[in-house]
Write a protein that holds these residues in place. Structure first.
Motif, PDB file in Angstrom:
ATOM      1  N   GLU A 388     -13.488 -23.342  -1.155  1.00 40.30           N
ATOM      2  CA  GLU A 388     -13.662 -24.777  -0.891  1.00 40.30           C
ATOM      3  C   GLU A 388     -13.381 -25.614  -2.132  1.00 40.30           C
ATOM      4  O   GLU A 388     -12.820 -26.707  -2.042  1.00 40.30           O
ATOM      5  CB  GLU A 388     -15.086 -25.024  -0.386  1.00 40.30           C
ATOM      6  CG  GLU A 388     -15.270 -24.526   1.044  1.00 40.30           C
ATOM      7  CD  GLU A 388     -16.721 -24.587   1.528  1.00 40.30           C
ATOM      8  OE1 GLU A 388     -17.632 -24.865   0.705  1.00 40.30           O
ATOM      9  OE2 GLU A 388     -16.932 -24.352   2.727  1.00 40.30           O
ATOM     10  N   GLU A 433     -17.910 -29.375   6.785  1.00 43.37           N
ATOM     11  CA  GLU A 433     -17.952 -30.380   5.710  1.00 43.37           C
ATOM     12  C   GLU A 433     -16.618 -30.417   4.950  1.00 43.37           C
ATOM     13  O   GLU A 433     -16.097 -31.486   4.625  1.00 43.37           O
ATOM     14  CB  GLU A 433     -19.089 -30.036   4.746  1.00 43.37           C
ATOM     15  CG  GLU A 433     -19.316 -31.096   3.685  1.00 43.37           C
ATOM     16  CD  GLU A 433     -20.398 -30.669   2.691  1.00 43.37           C
ATOM     17  OE1 GLU A 433     -21.499 -30.308   3.138  1.00 43.37           O
ATOM     18  OE2 GLU A 433     -20.110 -30.686   1.482  1.00 43.37           O
ATOM     19  N   MET A 434     -16.045 -29.241   4.728  1.00 44.05           N
ATOM     20  CA  MET A 434     -14.758 -29.181   4.012  1.00 44.05           C
ATOM     21  C   MET A 434     -13.672 -29.930   4.796  1.00 44.05           C
ATOM     22  O   MET A 434     -12.916 -30.723   4.228  1.00 44.05           O
ATOM     23  CB  MET A 434     -14.344 -27.721   3.814  1.00 44.05           C
ATOM     24  CG  MET A 434     -12.936 -27.567   3.241  1.00 44.05           C
ATOM     25  SD  MET A 434     -12.454 -25.831   3.045  1.00 44.05           S
ATOM     26  CE  MET A 434     -12.411 -25.283   4.750  1.00 44.05           C
ATOM     27  N   ASN A 437     -14.241 -33.616   4.711  1.00 45.34           N
ATOM     28  CA  ASN A 437     -13.819 -34.196   3.430  1.00 45.34           C
ATOM     29  C   ASN A 437     -12.323 -34.487   3.422  1.00 45.34           C
ATOM     30  O   ASN A 437     -11.873 -35.472   2.854  1.00 45.34           O
ATOM     31  CB  ASN A 437     -14.154 -33.249   2.271  1.00 45.34           C
ATOM     32  CG  ASN A 437     -15.608 -33.369   1.830  1.00 45.34           C
ATOM     33  OD1 ASN A 437     -16.353 -34.190   2.368  1.00 45.34           O
ATOM     34  ND2 ASN A 437     -16.001 -32.544   0.868  1.00 45.34           N
TER      35      ASN A 437
HETATM   36  C1  LIG Z   1     -17.209 -32.666   0.177  1.00 41.85           C
HETATM   37  O1  LIG Z   1     -17.050 -33.717  -0.725  1.00 41.85           O
HETATM   38  C2  LIG Z   1     -18.182 -33.977  -1.536  1.00 41.85           C
HETATM   39  C3  LIG Z   1     -17.897 -35.218  -2.345  1.00 41.85           C
HETATM   40  O2  LIG Z   1     -16.779 -35.020  -3.132  1.00 41.85           O
HETATM   41  C4  LIG Z   1     -18.468 -32.767  -2.388  1.00 41.85           C
HETATM   42  O3  LIG Z   1     -19.626 -32.988  -3.175  1.00 41.85           O
HETATM   43  C5  LIG Z   1     -18.679 -31.568  -1.496  1.00 41.85           C
HETATM   44  O4  LIG Z   1     -18.822 -30.413  -2.275  1.00 41.85           O
HETATM   45  C6  LIG Z   1     -17.499 -31.384  -0.570  1.00 41.85           C
HETATM   46  N1  LIG Z   1     -17.778 -30.321   0.342  1.00 41.85           N
HETATM   47  C7  LIG Z   1     -16.988 -29.266   0.506  1.00 41.85           C
HETATM   48  C8  LIG Z   1     -17.457 -28.218   1.441  1.00 41.85           C
HETATM   49  O5  LIG Z   1     -15.900 -29.137  -0.044  1.00 41.85           O
END
Ligand SMILES: *[C@@H]1O[C@H](CO)[C@@H](O)[C@H](O)[C@H]1NC(C)=O
Length: 918
Positions: A388, A433-434, A437
Motif C-alpha cells: 500500500e 481504504e487504498m 485514496n
Molecule cells: C490513505 O491516505 C491517507 C492520507 O494520505 C493515508 O494516511 C493512509 O495511509 C492511506 N491508506 C492506505 C491504505 O493507503
C-alpha cells in the motif's frame, strides 16, 4: 520488380554475402524466444497433411439439381468423388452485403464443432435472388454484388462491381477430413476403412495420436481437419490476421511456415515472424484502389494460413526470388486456411470501401463499446507495486512530478498466494481504504484476475469449483491439473454457462473486498499452463458439451472476459461501463475487452512492431489496443522509453508496464531532462482526449477504429499500401513516430492535399517529406479540412478535466474549409445509450466557423469554448465577431495569421454558435 530481373546475375555473389549476414543476425538473437517449445507446421500432424495438398487435387462436386433455395440462402449437396463422403454446402446472404459459406459433413459420425459466442446472435438476413444456369447458380445480392456456386468442380466466386474479388476452392485444394472410426490394428491395409481415407492419401500415424515436446496428444477422435484455398484475384495487398508480431501487410509464406493462429503464452517473443501469439483472429482485409473485401474464417481450433502474395516470406526467401527472377507482375493474392477440427465457415464482406468492410465486420462480430474516459488516458502498471505504501508513493510521485495519469494497476503479487479475489493481508491489508485514496483523486485501480485457480483446500474458489463441478476435465473425466503462478492449479471451464455465472458473481462487491470502482486485467487466459504442451492445455481435455479442448482452444479467453464483463456489470449494478484488459482473444472479444500486445521487450524493434500489431488488431475490431510502454522484458535506455512514450500517446491504449526483474520505470526515473520530455508527451495525450473520445464513440457506432491505416482514408493512393511506421488517428491526425535510435529526422508520406504540423504549424503539401525531429517531438500532422476539439488545461487525471473548456484546432483545406465533430457524455455510465450525450458538428466555410448541436441528447454540461486556433489563414482579418444565445453578438480578441488565435468566444458547447471573420 523489373530492376530485380536486370540485376539478377550480378546479385548472386552479393546474395551469398547477404545470406551469411542473415544467419549472423539469427545467431545473435538466439537468446530470446525458445522456438523448440512451439510447433512448426511440419510438427503439427494436421498442418503437415493439409500443406501436402496439391493444386487441382480436390474431388468435390456440388449437385445443383438437388439444391434448395430460401429467401436468404441456398443449400446444396456436395460429394467428395474421391471417397464418396457427402457434404452440405450452405451459402447465406446477410443484410448489408455479407455472404456466409458453410460446408459440413452431411452425416458426420458425431457433431462437428461450430463456433459459438464469437458473433452477434442477431445477424439480419438479406434477400437473395438466385439465377440458375447449367453449371452454376448465381446468388445475387444487388446490382453490384453476387456469389456464384459452380458444381464441377466445386468452387464459389464472389463479384463486386463486375470484378471477381474472392474465390473459394478455385485452385481445388479443399480437403475436409471426415470423421471416421479408428482402424482396427488387425485390419488389412486395403480394407474398407483405409479405402475411405481422404483422396488417395495413405493414412498417417499422426492421425490417431501424436506427440510434441514430451507431451502425448491421444486424439481419440482421429483426423478431422479442414482446409481450403481462398484467393483474391484483384490484389496481393492483404492485411490483418492478428495476432502476430509482424507487419500489417501480410507477407508471403512460400519457403517458410504458414502464419499460425493458436492462443499461446510465448515467452520473449520475437518480431517479424508468423509464430502464434496470445490472440487469434482469423480475419483479413484484401484491398485495392477499386475494391476492398473482408474475410473471416470462423474456426476456433488451431489454424495455419498460407499466403502466396508475391515476394518472399523472409529475407532469405525474397533474395531467392530475386535471383531466380521469380517476381512477377500478377496481382492475385492466394491464401490457404487450415484448421485442426470444426467445420468450414467463411464470411465474405463485400465492401466495396474499407470503411464499408469495417461496418460489415461490426454487424457480424459487434463493435467495441465506448470505454470510460479514464481508460483512454494514461495508465501505470508494474509487476509489482509491492504494498500500500508503494502504491501511495507512486501515486504521489505523479502529482509531485506534475504528470497526469488515470489508473494504477496491481499484478499477481497483490493476492494472498496467487489466489484471485483475495488480498495479501500484510502488503495490502486495507484494500478499500487504498482504493478510496486513489479514487478520491479522480483515478482508478485495476487488479489482475487470472483463470488458473490455486488448488489449495480452504480457498473458496477451489472449494466451490470442486463441489459444483466447475473445472475443465482430462480425457478420463478427472479434473485437469496444471502448473501456473500459484503452483498446482486447475482451470474453470468457462464454456459452461453455470461456470460463467459463478465467475461473474465473484465480482460482486460482497464477494470481493474492494469498492465499486475497481477494474480488471485478465492475463494468462490463452490459457497459459507452464507444464502443458506448448505452454497451454492438452488438446484432449474435455469441456462442457463434450467438446475437446482442440475444438475450442482459441475461444477460452473470450469466454473468460465475457464472464468478467458480466461480473463488473453486477458489481456496479449496471451503472458503470466495465473495463477489462485481456491478453488472449478471439473474434468478438472486443465487445467485452481492451487488449495489449503482451509481454514485449525493451528493444527498438518492439516499439516499431507495436504499430502494425495494433493496426492489425484494430481492423479486427479491437479499437482499444496498446503495447507495454518501454517493453515488458529488460530495461529500456532513456531514449527508447522517451520515444516509446511519444509514440504510445498516439495509440489507443496507453500503459507503462514492466517485468518484476526490471528496474523501476515510473516516468520520472530517467533524469530531469527526460522527465520534462515525457511529461510533455503525456500532456499531449490529455489535450487530445476529447478527440480520442469522439473517435471511440465512432468505433462503437460504425466499427471504425480510432487508430487507422492510411489507406482507410485514402483507398486509392497505392503509395500508402506498404507504410508500416505511420498511421492515422481518426481522419484528422497523421502520426509518424520516431522508431530508430538516434534519429534526427523521420521520413513521412503525406497523401491528399495539405497537412499542418500539429505543434509548430508548418504547412506541407502532399508527397514525401523528411521531417527533422528534436527530442521533444515526433511528427504529428493535422489534415487540411479538419477541426479537432482539445482541452488545454491539463490536470492530474482526465476525470478532473470534465468541466474544462475546449480549444478548437481548425486546419483549412485548399478551399478554406474544414469540418469536425465532438461527442461528449458523462464519461463513465451507460446513460449515453439512453440519450445522455451530445454531438456537435463544427464547420468552417465562407470565413465563418459554425458550431451546431446535431444530436441534442439530454446530457447537461457547462463546458465552453475558450479558444479557436485556425491554421492556413492567409491575411489578418479586420475584425472577428461571435454570436450565440448565451453571449449575444460581440467582437473577439485575436492574434497572428498562421496560426490565427481567437480568444475567449465563451460560447457554451451545448448551444449553436458562429464566429465570423471579416
Ligand atoms: C490513505 O491516505 C491517507 C492520507 O494520505 C493515508 O494516511 C493512509 O495511509 C492511506 N491508506 C492506505 C491504505 O493507503
Amino acid at each position: 520488380m523489373i530492376m530485380s530481373r536486370l540485376w539478377s546475375s550480378s546479385l548472386v555473389t552479393s546474395k551469398i554475402i547477404f545470406l551469411s549476414y542473415v544467419f549472423l543476425i539469427l545467431i545473435s538473437h538466439s537468446d530470446t524466444v525458445d522456438r523448440s517449445k512451439f510447433k512448426t507446421c511440419d510438427q503439427s500432424g494436421f498442418c503437415k497433411r493439409q500443406r501436402n495438398v496439391k493444386e487441382g487435387s480436390a474431388t468435390y462436386e456440388a449437385d445443383l439439381s438437388q439444391g434448395t433455395v430460401s429467401t436468404s440462402s441456398v443449400s446444396i449437396p456436395v460429394i467428395n468423388k474421391g471417397n464418396g463422403i457427402p457434404f452440405v454446402l450452405e451459402v447465406f446472404l446477410l443484410e448489408g452485403l455479407k455472404f456466409r459459406v458453410k460446408l459440413n459433413e452431411a452425416k458426420p459420425l458425431r457433431p462437428r464443432y461450430e463456433v459459438e459466442h464469437a458473433l452477434l446472435s442477431n445477424m439480419r438476413e438479406g434477400k437473395l435472388e438466385v439465377k440458375k444456369a447449367a453449371d452454376h447458380w448465381a446468388l445475387i445480392a444487388d446490382t453490384n454484388n453476387e456469389a456464384r456456386v459452380y458444381s464441377t468442380p466445386l468452387r464459389i466466386e464472389f463479384y463486386s462491381g463486375g470484378e471477381k474479388v474472392t474465390v473459394i476452392n478455385g485452385r481445388q485444394m479443399l480437403k475436409f477430413e471426415h470423421l471416421r472410426k479408428k482402424p482396427d490394428v488387425n485390419d488389412e491395409p486395403n480394407d474398407e476403412n483405409a479405402a475411405n481415407e481422404e483422396g488417395k492419401e495413405e493414412p498417417e500415424p499422426s492421425m490417431w495420436e501424436e506427440s510434441f515436446g514430451g507431451h502425448q496428444d491421444s486424439k481419440p477422435r482421429g483426423p478431422e481437419s479442414v482446409g481450403v484455398d481462398i484467393d483474391f484475384p484483384f490484389t496481393q495487398h492483404l492485411y490483418g490476421l492478428p495476432e502476430h508480431a509482424d507487419s500489417f501487410l501480410i507477407k508471403d509464406t512460400k519457403g517458410g511456415d504458414p502464419y499460425r493462429l493458436y492462443n499461446l503464452d510465448v515467452f520473449e517473443y520475437e518480431v517479424n515472424n508468423g509464430m502464434a501469439l496470445y490472440a487469434s483472429v482469423p480475419y483479413i482485409m484484401a484491398h485495392s484502389p477499386k475494391n476492398t473485401v473482408g474475410l473471416l474464417w470462423l474456426n476456433a481450433a488451431e489454424t495455419w494460413v498460407d499466403f502466396d502474395v508475391g515476394g518472399g516470406s523472409n529475407l532469405v526467401d525474397s533474395i531467392v526470388n530475386l535471383v531466380g527472377g521469380g517476381a512477377s507482375d500478377e496481382k492475385v493474392g492466394r491464401t490457404r486456411w487450415m484448421s485442426e477440427s470444426g467445420i468450414i465457415d467463411i464470411f465474405v464482406f463485400m465492401g466495396p470501401k474499407p470503411t464499408d468492410v469495417m461496418r460489415q465486420f461490426g454487424e457480424v462480430a459487434g463493435t467495441a463499446p465506448l470505454p470510460q474516459m479514464w481508460a483512454i488516458a494514461s495508465q501505470q502498471c508494474r509487476w509489482n507495486y509491492n504494498d500500500e505504501e508503494d502504491v501511495r508513493q507512486v501515486d504521489e510521485g505523479f502529482d509531485s512530478h506534475d504528470m497526469p495519469y488515470d489508473s494504477i494497476w496491481l499484478d499477481i503479487e497483490h493476492t494472498d498466494g496467487k489466489k484471485y479475489f483475495t488480498w495479501d493481508s500484510h502488503k495490502f491489508g486495507h484494500p478499500v481504504e487504498m482504493i478510496q485514496n486513489i479514487t478520491a483523486k479522480g483515478r482508478k485501480m485495476v487488479t489482475i484476475i487470472d483463470p488458473h485457480i490455486k488448488r489449495e483446500s480452504g480457498y473458496f474458489v477451489h472449494e466451490d469449483a470442486l463441489r459444483d463441478d466447475l473445472y475443465v476435465k482430462d480425457k478420463t473425466g478427472k479434473v485437469y491439473e496444471g502448473w501456473c503462478w500459484p503452483g498446482a492449479a486447475s482451470y474453470l471451464d468457462f464454456f459452461d454457462p453455470k461456470v460463467r455465472e459463478y465467475w461473474s458473481s465473484r465480482f460482486r462487491l460482497e464477494n470481493y473486498p474492494s469498492t465499486v470502482d475497481l477494474y480488471t486485467w485478465n492475463d494468462m487466459n490463452e490459457p497459459s499452463v507452464f507444464n502443458g504442451p506448448e505452454v497451454t492445455m492438452p488438446k484432449d481435455l474435455i469441456h462442457y458439451g463434450d467438446w475437446e479442448h482442440r475444438d475450442v482452444h482459441n475461444l477460452y479467453g473470450l469466454l473468460m472476459v465475457k464472464a468478467t464483463y458480466d461480473g463488473q456489470m453486477l458489481r456496479s449494478e449496471n451503472q458503470l461501463r466495465p473495463f477489462i484488459l485481456t491478453r488472449a482473444a478471439y473474434v468478438g472479444s472486443h465487445r467485452y475487452t481492451s487488449i495489449w500486445t503482451g509481454d514485449n521487450t525493451a528493444e527498438w524493434s518492439h516499439l516499431k512492431i507495436s504499430i502494425p500489431m495494433c493496426l492489425s488488431l484494430g481492423i479486427a475490431g479491437f479499437a482499444h489496443c496498446g503495447a507495454d510502454i518501454g517493453g515488458f522484458f529488460h530495461n529500456p535506455e532513456p531514449e527508447l522509453i522517451l520515444r516509446w512514450y511519444q509514440a504510445a500517446m498516439f495509440q489507443p491504449f496507453v500503459r507503462n508496464h514492466a517485468h518484476i526483474e526490471t528496474k523501476r520505470r515510473e516516468p520520472w526515473l530517467f533524469g530531469d531532462h527526460n522527465t520534462a520530455l515525457i511529461r510533455s508527451a503525456i500532456r499531449k495525450r490529455y489535450a487530445l482526449l476529447p478527440y480520442w473520445y469522439t473517435l471511440f464513440h465512432q468505433a462503437e457506432m460504425e466499427g471504425i477504429p480510432p487508430m487507422r491505416p492510411i489507406w482507410m482514408l485514402f483507398p486509392d493512393d497505392v503509395k500508402t499500401y506498404n507504410i508500416e511506421g505511420q498511421h492515422l488517428i481518426g481522419n484528422a491526425l497523421m502520426v509518424a513516430p520516431v522508431l530508430e535510435k538516434g534519429a534526427s529526422k523521420v521520413s513521412v508520406y503525406l497523401p491528399g492535399v495539405i497537412w499542418y504540423d500539429f505543434y509548430n504549424y508548418v504547412a506541407y503539401q502532399s508527397g514525401y517529406h523528411t521531417i527533422p525531429v528534436t527530442e521533444d517531438s515526433i511528427p504529428v500532422f493535422q489534415r487540411g479540412g479538419t477541426i479537432i476539439p482539445t482541452k488545454q488545461r491539463i490536470r492530474r487525471a482526465s476525470t478532473l478535466m470534465k468541466r474544462d473548456p475546449f480549444t478548437l484546432f481548425v486546419a483549412l483545406d485548399e478551399n478554406n474549409e474544414a469540418r469536425g465533430r465532438l461527442y461528449i457524455d458523462d464519461g463513465q455510465s451507460f446513460g449515453y445509450r439512453n440519450g445522455k450525450f451530445l454531438e456537435v458538428e463544427f464547420t468552417f466555410k465562407d470565413n465563418k466557423l459554425q458550431s451546431r448541436v446535431v444530436n441534442p441528447g439530454s446530457y447537461a454540461t457547462t463546458e465552453w469554448v475558450e479558444r479557436v486556433v485556425i491554421l492556413g489563414w492567409r491575411n489578418r482579418p479586420a475584425s472577428i465577431t461571435v454570436s450565440s444565445k448565451s453571449v449575444g453578438t460581440s467582437k473577439l480578441e485575436f492574434e497572428g495569421t498562421h496560426p490565427l488565435v481567437i480568444r475567449k468566444p465563451r460560447t457554451l458547447i451545448t448551444e449553436d454558435w458562429e464566429i465570423i471573420l471579416s
